[in-house]
Design a protein around this motif. Structure first.
Motif, PDB file in Angstrom:
ATOM      1  N   UNK A   1      39.635 -41.884 -16.974  1.00 35.18           N
ATOM      2  CA  UNK A   1      38.411 -41.152 -17.320  1.00 35.18           C
ATOM      3  C   UNK A   1      37.606 -40.952 -16.039  1.00 35.18           C
ATOM      4  N   UNK A   2      37.517 -39.713 -15.579  1.00 34.02           N
ATOM      5  CA  UNK A   2      36.871 -39.394 -14.308  1.00 34.02           C
ATOM      6  C   UNK A   2      35.657 -38.506 -14.547  1.00 34.02           C
ATOM      7  N   UNK A   3      34.602 -38.775 -13.810  1.00 30.42           N
ATOM      8  CA  UNK A   3      33.377 -37.996 -13.952  1.00 30.42           C
ATOM      9  C   UNK A   3      32.865 -37.601 -12.569  1.00 30.42           C
ATOM     10  N   UNK A   4      32.854 -36.314 -12.288  1.00 33.65           N
ATOM     11  CA  UNK A   4      32.221 -35.787 -11.079  1.00 33.65           C
ATOM     12  C   UNK A   4      32.822 -36.323  -9.779  1.00 33.65           C
ATOM     13  N   UNK A   5      34.121 -36.255  -9.647  1.00 37.87           N
ATOM     14  CA  UNK A   5      34.745 -36.644  -8.388  1.00 37.87           C
ATOM     15  C   UNK A   5      34.388 -35.632  -7.305  1.00 37.87           C
ATOM     16  N   UNK A   6      33.931 -36.124  -6.150  1.00 43.63           N
ATOM     17  CA  UNK A   6      33.695 -35.266  -4.989  1.00 43.63           C
ATOM     18  C   UNK A   6      32.300 -34.712  -4.855  1.00 43.63           C
ATOM     19  N   UNK A   7      31.370 -35.092  -5.723  1.00 50.52           N
ATOM     20  CA  UNK A   7      30.049 -34.475  -5.645  1.00 50.52           C
ATOM     21  C   UNK A   7      29.174 -35.085  -4.557  1.00 50.52           C
ATOM     22  N   UNK A   8      29.617 -36.176  -3.953  1.00 45.95           N
ATOM     23  CA  UNK A   8      28.786 -36.837  -2.953  1.00 45.95           C
ATOM     24  C   UNK A   8      28.949 -36.271  -1.555  1.00 45.95           C
ATOM     25  N   UNK A   9      29.675 -35.163  -1.419  1.00 50.16           N
ATOM     26  CA  UNK A   9      29.875 -34.575  -0.092  1.00 50.16           C
ATOM     27  C   UNK A   9      29.640 -33.068  -0.197  1.00 50.16           C
TER      28      UNK A   9
ATOM     29  N   UNK B   1      47.305 -40.006 -19.111  1.00 46.65           N
ATOM     30  CA  UNK B   1      46.347 -39.280 -19.960  1.00 46.65           C
ATOM     31  C   UNK B   1      45.002 -39.310 -19.253  1.00 46.65           C
ATOM     32  N   UNK B   2      44.400 -38.138 -19.052  1.00 46.26           N
ATOM     33  CA  UNK B   2      43.213 -38.054 -18.192  1.00 46.26           C
ATOM     34  C   UNK B   2      42.194 -37.091 -18.782  1.00 46.26           C
ATOM     35  N   UNK B   3      40.937 -37.485 -18.716  1.00 46.46           N
ATOM     36  CA  UNK B   3      39.824 -36.567 -18.986  1.00 46.46           C
ATOM     37  C   UNK B   3      38.983 -36.523 -17.715  1.00 46.46           C
ATOM     38  N   UNK B   4      38.780 -35.322 -17.191  1.00 48.24           N
ATOM     39  CA  UNK B   4      38.083 -35.130 -15.920  1.00 48.24           C
ATOM     40  C   UNK B   4      36.855 -34.264 -16.199  1.00 48.24           C
ATOM     41  N   UNK B   5      35.689 -34.873 -16.233  1.00 49.69           N
ATOM     42  CA  UNK B   5      34.443 -34.130 -16.435  1.00 49.69           C
ATOM     43  C   UNK B   5      33.921 -33.662 -15.076  1.00 49.69           C
ATOM     44  N   UNK B   6      33.544 -32.390 -14.986  1.00 51.70           N
ATOM     45  CA  UNK B   6      33.150 -31.848 -13.682  1.00 51.70           C
ATOM     46  C   UNK B   6      32.206 -30.663 -13.842  1.00 51.70           C
ATOM     47  N   UNK B   7      31.429 -30.413 -12.791  1.00 50.50           N
ATOM     48  CA  UNK B   7      30.648 -29.189 -12.669  1.00 50.50           C
ATOM     49  C   UNK B   7      31.327 -28.195 -11.739  1.00 50.50           C
ATOM     50  N   UNK B   8      32.466 -28.569 -11.181  1.00 47.41           N
ATOM     51  CA  UNK B   8      33.226 -27.646 -10.342  1.00 47.41           C
ATOM     52  C   UNK B   8      34.046 -26.747 -11.263  1.00 47.41           C
ATOM     53  N   UNK B   9      33.511 -25.588 -11.603  1.00 54.48           N
ATOM     54  CA  UNK B   9      34.182 -24.714 -12.554  1.00 54.48           C
ATOM     55  C   UNK B   9      35.466 -24.125 -11.979  1.00 54.48           C
ATOM     56  N   UNK B  10      35.618 -24.197 -10.661  1.00 55.07           N
ATOM     57  CA  UNK B  10      36.873 -23.745 -10.051  1.00 55.07           C
ATOM     58  C   UNK B  10      38.070 -24.522 -10.584  1.00 55.07           C
ATOM     59  N   UNK B  11      37.833 -25.777 -11.009  1.00 49.52           N
ATOM     60  CA  UNK B  11      38.947 -26.601 -11.483  1.00 49.52           C
ATOM     61  C   UNK B  11      39.548 -26.071 -12.775  1.00 49.52           C
ATOM     62  N   UNK B  12      38.792 -25.244 -13.511  1.00 49.42           N
ATOM     63  CA  UNK B  12      39.357 -24.707 -14.746  1.00 49.42           C
ATOM     64  C   UNK B  12      40.546 -23.783 -14.462  1.00 49.42           C
ATOM     65  N   UNK B  13      40.662 -23.310 -13.229  1.00 50.16           N
ATOM     66  CA  UNK B  13      41.817 -22.485 -12.876  1.00 50.16           C
ATOM     67  C   UNK B  13      43.120 -23.275 -12.959  1.00 50.16           C
ATOM     68  N   UNK B  14      43.004 -24.602 -12.916  1.00 50.27           N
ATOM     69  CA  UNK B  14      44.207 -25.428 -13.035  1.00 50.27           C
ATOM     70  C   UNK B  14      44.842 -25.303 -14.412  1.00 50.27           C
ATOM     71  N   UNK B  15      44.045 -24.859 -15.410  1.00 51.18           N
ATOM     72  CA  UNK B  15      44.609 -24.643 -16.736  1.00 51.18           C
ATOM     73  C   UNK B  15      45.687 -23.578 -16.739  1.00 51.18           C
ATOM     74  N   UNK B  16      45.621 -22.643 -15.806  1.00 51.62           N
ATOM     75  CA  UNK B  16      46.654 -21.623 -15.660  1.00 51.62           C
ATOM     76  C   UNK B  16      47.814 -22.101 -14.794  1.00 51.62           C
ATOM     77  N   UNK B  17      47.492 -22.934 -13.818  1.00 52.88           N
ATOM     78  CA  UNK B  17      48.482 -23.271 -12.802  1.00 52.88           C
ATOM     79  C   UNK B  17      49.325 -24.502 -13.129  1.00 52.88           C
ATOM     80  N   UNK B  18      48.766 -25.428 -13.928  1.00 55.38           N
ATOM     81  CA  UNK B  18      49.485 -26.676 -14.236  1.00 55.38           C
ATOM     82  C   UNK B  18      49.729 -26.762 -15.726  1.00 55.38           C
ATOM     83  N   UNK B  19      50.965 -26.999 -16.101  1.00 60.21           N
ATOM     84  CA  UNK B  19      51.359 -26.939 -17.510  1.00 60.21           C
ATOM     85  C   UNK B  19      50.657 -27.983 -18.366  1.00 60.21           C
ATOM     86  N   UNK B  20      50.361 -29.159 -17.795  1.00 63.82           N
ATOM     87  CA  UNK B  20      49.802 -30.248 -18.586  1.00 63.82           C
ATOM     88  C   UNK B  20      48.294 -30.293 -18.622  1.00 63.82           C
TER      89      UNK B  20
END
Length: 869
Positions: A691-699, A722-741
């Motif tokens: 369970x990850x929340x906001x990775x990378x926001x400190x830089x 099994x992973x849930x990644x909460x983020x404000x980086x909306x660019x990461x939603x592009x991974x829904x197209x690129x990664x099958x899982x």
């Protein structure tokens, strides 16, 4: 001072409280430290020495209060008492250290937490693979031992929360152990105490066995033997009178309990609130506070342990579930069981008092009452149908013989201390009964003396009285002093009269005192025999205490499930998570039940990673914690807050939620974040829940997005957790197209004019905005700043969208396949100036064309202007 110096030489690392009359005195450096820590007045005394000796003291009757404060501060204390009667001493009264107190070896009720264990922990390095760790709770005699891998030592010490750490001198320079120990009190001993052969002999003698294999030790368990043996050796040092109630060491092998690291314990708020507040309201915001419906102290401690030790053995989980389900369904049985258990005393700690020789008359009376209830406890669950409940009931020793002994020997309502008398029941000892008859006859005669002396003296107001200082007396008012008979002997002069005694009164007084002395000695002897007989049953008592505690916890979990609307989860050994209408077990208790919005979630092999987006304050972090807590509850054997739940057995729950720095270790917020994320990536497996929340926001934003993207790819490609990644980086939603899982989900909101409504609902697809400025306004940010922030946001969005092509309406949610160009994007949106430069061929440009191009590029770099052809 010779006695003090001798005692201090043997206890150099302790504050030595030296009994002098009605005070306990501290001398020399102890006095200075004690005065500083306890706020005592520091004085000086010249005992024939060349220089005055620093001195500080506390009244003997207030000693416990001061000891409690010192132990909580992590200090060791030695009590040096007078061990002979001053009236019988020849010369200086002999004194010896009669008790040692250290943070991990306390047994006094007022120093212990009723619902948490106080542990002494020994750690022995086992290079290079890890550490041998052994613990003991002196108040109950429970001992455990386990091997801990190097990366897991911090998690293990955090779970155990030892009050004191026992370490070999050679481990003092172990930087990792030093860092993890933190503020825990440490006791350093020579390495020979941890030597495997020395420890083996100590354990064999202590438990009276010929081989350690009977205690569960195996070949190669040298560090476990060393740690456990060192604990026993140390306890004998601390308590010279002996500790006879130690249970056989319970060896905890890998593969049964899920390790919980500090991040997970903290982020899920299992036993302590995230803020660390002392406020009772804040303390209620933990999972343990919601679950703790245990009605016994020992059940409360076991429930805490189960909360911090979720199982990874599916058969054990299923057995607990079946027991909870049986009590959940049988409301009447559950109520009857809990009603009986509520009157059962802390059998665990009563056994500890018996083992350390500290049990008093009222302790044995509490034990008697508890033993009288055990048959009802057994009968309440004997026919439940659940194998675990049946096994616990069938194996419950009700200790009939001990109960009968106490019923016959102990008074119905004994006093708190033996010296008060009346402890032994009438009829138990004919000799004692005769002494009491003599004493009572003498008291009756003295009472009748008042009537006879009034008649003999003619003084109608004459009274017979008694006090502890002067004994029995005849009291006459000042007006009648001239009427007293000649054989009256003055005993005490008062303001309004005189007190006398007669030879006859003195004779009967001596008979009373002699009888009471004899009664006191005989009662002490009889009580000691009873106590020793009961002490021989301590192992049986400890076994019953363990079973009663388990029944209490199972009934508590069933009661919580019934009260809060939990369901029995289907726990399986596969991969998928399927939650229907899942709820946060703590948050839902802080509001009306109907106000909490439940959510569905599915994680399977086809879609094992969720990229969770949504506005600030929408509830993303709550969703993360909710999933983690439901998973942990299921692996405790508990029901869970949901309408339906199908959950796998996971090997670890990893969380990285929130941000904080660690100034003590020189780590910034971002460094802590990266360290925690690295630990997860190194430890997680395909059987883990991450369970990850906001990775990378400190830089910086570019760095943060890049790191978050790479982490998600690594989990998807290399780990498979099994992973849930909460983020404000909306660019990461592009991974829904690129990664099958990977699939995208968002926490919904609705815009109503300039306001936003948080719907708290999980929906498919990614969010397009974070609504940070709205949240800033809700937080009370000055309106001028909010307005300026909106202007800047519009300018920035205009700069990065290149004319706004592809924008959607604010507040709408797009499928994960669409790119979100109304937020800053660093992976697909290209500035017009860059596009123009890419189209150029510098070799084909004439000087005139180059000059014109410069003007054109300059206009492109300024928003709102266009180039002129």
């Amino acid at each position: 001072m010779r006695q003090w110096r001798d005692a201090k030489t043997r206890h150099q690392d302790a504050l030595l409280f030296f009994r002098v009359g009605d005070f306990y005195e501290l001398f020399h450096d102890d006095a200075e430290e004690g005065a500083r820590l306890l706020g005592l007045t520091l004085t000086a005394r010249n005992n024939g020495a060349a220089a005055a000796v620093p001195l500080a003291g506390v009244p003997a009757k207030a000693l416990d209060d001061y000891l409690s404060r010192l132990v909580r501060l992590g200090r060791r204390v030695a009590i040096c008492d007078q061990v002979e009667d001053p009236a019988e001493a020849k010369g200086i009264v002999r004194r010896e250290v009669t008790e040692m107190l250290t943070p991990g070896t306390i047994v006094a009720d007022h120093l212990l937490s009723e619902r948490a264990s106080t542990l002494l922990c020994a750690v022995v390095p086992h290079a290079p693979v890890g550490y041998g760790v052994a613990t003991v709770d002196v108040s109950t005699g429970e001992m455990t031992a386990r091997y801990v891998a190097v990366p897991d030592l911090g998690a293990e010490l955090g779970r155990l929360e030892p009050a004191e750490l026992l370490m070999p001198r050679s481990a003092v320079d172990d930087a990792r152990l030093e860092a993890l120990a933190g503020a825990t009190a440490r006791s350093i001993r020579d390495d020979w105490m941890f030597d495997v052969e020395t420890a083996r002999e100590k354990l064999l003698r202590t438990y009276g066995v010929s081989s350690l294999e009977g205690l569960g030790f195996q070949t190669g368990d040298d560090q476990l033997v060393g740690a456990a043996g060192a604990l026993v050796q140390y306890l004998q040092e601390i308590r010279p009178a002996g500790v006879t109630h130690l249970r056989p060491v319970r060896i905890e092998r890998p593969g049964r309990i899920m390790p919980l690291d500090e991040m997970t314990r903290r982020n899920l708020e299992l036993t302590e609130p995230l803020r660390g507040s002392e406020d009772r309201t804040e303390q209620k915001t933990t999972l343990l506070a919601v679950l703790d419906r245990a009605v016994t102290a020992m059940g409360g401690r076991l429930l805490r342990r189960w909360t911090l030790e979720p199982l990874v053995s599916a058969p054990e989980i299923w057995a607990r579930q079946q027991a909870v389900a049986a009590l959940f369904d049988a409301t009447e049985t559950r109520g009857r069981l809990r009603g009986v258990l509520a009157d059962v005393s802390d059998l665990d700690r009563l056994s500890g008092k018996l083992g350390t020789g500290r049990v008093g008359p009222r302790d044995l009376a509490a034990l008697r009452r508890s033993l009288e209830l055990l048959p009802a406890v057994r009968d309440a669950v004997a026919a439940s149908g659940a194998p675990l409940l049946g096994e616990l009931a069938q194996g419950l020793d009700v200790l009939d013989d001990v109960r009968d002994l106490l019923a016959g020997a102990l008074a119905a309502d004994p006093p708190g201390t033996l010296s008060e008398g009346g402890v032994v029941r009438a009829g138990w000892s004919s000799e004692l009964d005769e002494m009491r008859r003599v004493r009572d006859g003498a008291r009756d005669f003295i009472a009748s003396l008042q009537t006879r002396e009034r008649e003999r003296s003619g003084i109608s107001s004459l009274k017979v009285g008694f006090n502890q200082v002067f004994g029995y007396y005849l009291e006459v008012t000042r007006a009648n002093v001239d009427k007293v008979p000649a054989d009256y002997v003055r005993k005490q002069t008062l303001a309004n009269g005189e007190r006398y005694f007669t030879p006859e009164l003195k004779e009967w007084e001596e008979k009373v005192f002699a009888a009471e002395d004899g009664i006191g000695r005989l009662e002490a002897e009889l009580f000691g025999r009873v106590r020793d007989q009961v002490a021989r049953a301590v192992p049986r008592l400890q076994g019953s205490a363990s079973r009663v505690a388990q029944l209490d916890v199972l009934a508590a979990l069933a009661d919580v499930a019934a009260r809060n609307g939990y369901v029995r989860p289907e726990v399986h050994t596969g991969f998928s998570v399927d939650l229907r209408a899942g709820r946060h077990p703590v948050v839902e208790t802080m509001m009306p039940r109907s106000d909490f919005i439940p959510n569905d979630l599915v994680l399977d092999e086809a879609r094992r990673i969720v990229i969770l987006t949504g506005p600030n304050m929408a509830g993303k972090s709550t969703v993360l914690r909710q999933v983690g807590l439901i998973q942990l509850l299921a692996q405790m054997g508990s029901f869970v807050p949901a309408d339906r739940a199908r959950l796998p057995v996971v090997d670890r729950i990893y969380t990285r939620v929130g941000a904080s720095d660690n100034l003590a270790r020189g780590q910034s917020t971002f460094m802590v974040e990266m360290s925690e994320t690295a630990a997860i990536l190194h430890g997680a497996t395909d059987r883990s829940l991450v369970l990850l929340d906001e990775i990378g926001r400190g830089t910086s934003t570019y760095d943060g997005v890049s790191i978050a993207w790479a982490v998600t790819e690594h989990i998807h490609e290399r780990i498979g957790a099994k992973t849930i990644f909460a983020t404000h980086y909306h660019e990461l939603t592009q991974l829904g197209d690129q990664l099958a899982g990977v699939k995208n989900m968002n926490v919904s909101v609705r815009e109503v004019g300039d306001e936003i409504v948080f719907l708290r609902r999980l929906a498919d697809g990614g969010a397009d905005r974070s609504y940070g400025i709205h949240v800033a306004r809700l937080a009370g940010m000055p309106e001028g700043i909010v307005a300026r922030a909106r202007e800047l946001l519009a300018e920035l969005e205009g700069t990065h969208t290149g004319g706004g092509e592809g924008l959607g309406r604010h507040g709408q949610h797009r499928p994960g396949s669409e790119s979100h160009t109304d937020q800053l994007s660093f992976f697909q949106v290209e500035h017009p100036l860059v596009r123009r430069l890419r189209a150029l061929d510098p070799d084909d440009l004439t000087p005139k064309e180059a000059l014109r191009l410069i003007y054109e590029l300059g206009s492109l770099s300024r928003p709102g202007e266009s180039s002129s052809e």
